[in-house]
Design a protein around this motif. Structure first.
Motif, mmCIF file in Angstrom:
data_model
loop_
_atom_site.group_PDB
_atom_site.id
_atom_site.type_symbol
_atom_site.label_atom_id
_atom_site.label_comp_id
_atom_site.label_asym_id
_atom_site.label_seq_id
_atom_site.Cartn_x
_atom_site.Cartn_y
_atom_site.Cartn_z
ATOM 1 N N UNK A 40 -80.935 38.217 115.967
ATOM 2 C CA UNK A 40 -82.081 38.802 116.658
ATOM 3 C C UNK A 40 -81.633 39.669 117.839
ATOM 4 N N UNK A 41 -80.326 39.915 117.948
ATOM 5 C CA UNK A 41 -79.735 40.746 119.004
ATOM 6 C C UNK A 41 -80.013 40.185 120.396
ATOM 7 N N UNK A 42 -79.875 38.854 120.528
ATOM 8 C CA UNK A 42 -80.084 38.178 121.806
ATOM 9 C C UNK A 42 -78.719 37.759 122.351
ATOM 10 N N UNK A 67 -70.442 16.565 130.861
ATOM 11 C CA UNK A 67 -71.826 16.945 131.085
ATOM 12 C C UNK A 67 -72.333 17.527 129.778
ATOM 13 N N UNK A 68 -73.594 17.319 129.455
ATOM 14 C CA UNK A 68 -74.122 17.861 128.206
ATOM 15 C C UNK A 68 -73.980 19.385 128.175
ATOM 16 N N UNK A 69 -73.612 19.936 127.030
ATOM 17 C CA UNK A 69 -73.487 21.394 126.932
ATOM 18 C C UNK A 69 -74.861 22.061 126.993
ATOM 19 N N UNK A 70 -74.863 23.312 127.397
ATOM 20 C CA UNK A 70 -76.087 24.099 127.445
ATOM 21 C C UNK A 70 -75.827 25.458 126.825
ATOM 22 N N UNK A 71 -76.822 25.981 126.163
ATOM 23 C CA UNK A 71 -76.773 27.339 125.650
ATOM 24 C C UNK A 71 -77.626 28.174 126.597
ATOM 25 N N UNK A 72 -77.019 29.160 127.248
ATOM 26 C CA UNK A 72 -77.723 29.962 128.241
ATOM 27 C C UNK A 72 -77.918 31.364 127.681
ATOM 28 N N UNK A 73 -79.137 31.880 127.790
ATOM 29 C CA UNK A 73 -79.488 33.195 127.263
ATOM 30 C C UNK A 73 -79.831 34.112 128.429
ATOM 31 N N UNK A 74 -79.236 35.299 128.408
ATOM 32 C CA UNK A 74 -79.453 36.276 129.470
ATOM 33 C C UNK A 74 -80.096 37.545 128.916
ATOM 34 N N UNK A 75 -80.885 38.208 129.752
ATOM 35 C CA UNK A 75 -81.386 39.541 129.431
ATOM 36 C C UNK A 75 -80.243 40.521 129.653
ATOM 37 N N UNK A 76 -80.380 41.715 129.136
ATOM 38 C CA UNK A 76 -79.330 42.722 129.300
ATOM 39 C C UNK A 76 -79.044 43.021 130.763
ATOM 40 N N UNK A 79 -80.343 38.710 134.008
ATOM 41 C CA UNK A 79 -81.240 37.639 134.411
ATOM 42 C C UNK A 79 -81.231 36.538 133.359
ATOM 43 N N UNK A 80 -81.225 35.291 133.823
ATOM 44 C CA UNK A 80 -81.294 34.174 132.888
ATOM 45 C C UNK A 80 -82.690 34.126 132.292
ATOM 46 N N UNK A 81 -82.750 34.077 130.966
ATOM 47 C CA UNK A 81 -84.020 34.087 130.251
ATOM 48 C C UNK A 81 -84.367 32.691 129.748
ATOM 49 N N UNK A 82 -83.353 31.970 129.272
ATOM 50 C CA UNK A 82 -83.616 30.653 128.687
ATOM 51 C C UNK A 82 -82.361 29.795 128.750
ATOM 52 N N UNK A 83 -82.595 28.493 128.756
ATOM 53 C CA UNK A 83 -81.516 27.511 128.669
ATOM 54 C C UNK A 83 -81.912 26.522 127.583
#
Length: 134
Positions: A40-42, A67-76, A79-83
């Motif tokens: 999805x090009x994220x 510590x539990x792993x996290x998947x972090x999603x950023x905008x171009x 800015x952090x968009x989602x965790x």
């Protein structure tokens, strides 16, 4: 009573430590989301943090904690968009969608729970939150 803003503790930010084997299972579950996000090009990255509790001369039986792993999603723009993290007991994906107000003031994250066998829906939820075409 006045409200005060306090900084989150390490446990709030990083999650309570889990065994290395549990962290590996969670990593594998988050790895399943990455190809769907890429499709999805994220832009996303998997964040892994290790924490070892041991004495100066640990015995071989000392369990390594992470510590539990996290998947972090950023905008171009960076800015952090989602965790995304994995529920310790349920194995479900916990998706935290970042929100900002009218003047870029941070708002409480929107939380979504997605079944552990639906990594494609995690990617879809994030993509829709970002306003990207699916």
């Amino acid at each position: 009573m006045a409200l005060t803003h306090t900084a989150p503790s390490a446990e709030d930010t990083l999650g309570s430590p889990v065994s290395e084997s549990a962290a590996n299972v969670q990593n594998a579950a988050l790895d399943l989301v990455l190809p769907h996000l890429a499709g999805l090009d994220v832009n996303a990255q998997l964040v892994k943090r290790a924490l070892i509790h041991c004495q100066t001369e640990p015995e071989p039986s000392v369990e390594r904690l992470c510590h539990p792993p996290q998947l972090v999603v950023y905008a171009n723009a960076g800015w952090k968009v989602a965790t995304v993290s994995i529920g310790g007991r349920s194995g479900s994906y916990m998706v935290e969608l970042a929100r900002v107000g009218e003047h870029n003031q941070p708002l409480a994250d929107r939380m979504r729970i997605v079944s552990g066998d639906e990594p494609e829906n995690v990617a879809l939820e994030i993509s829709l939150h970002m306003g990207q075409p699916t």
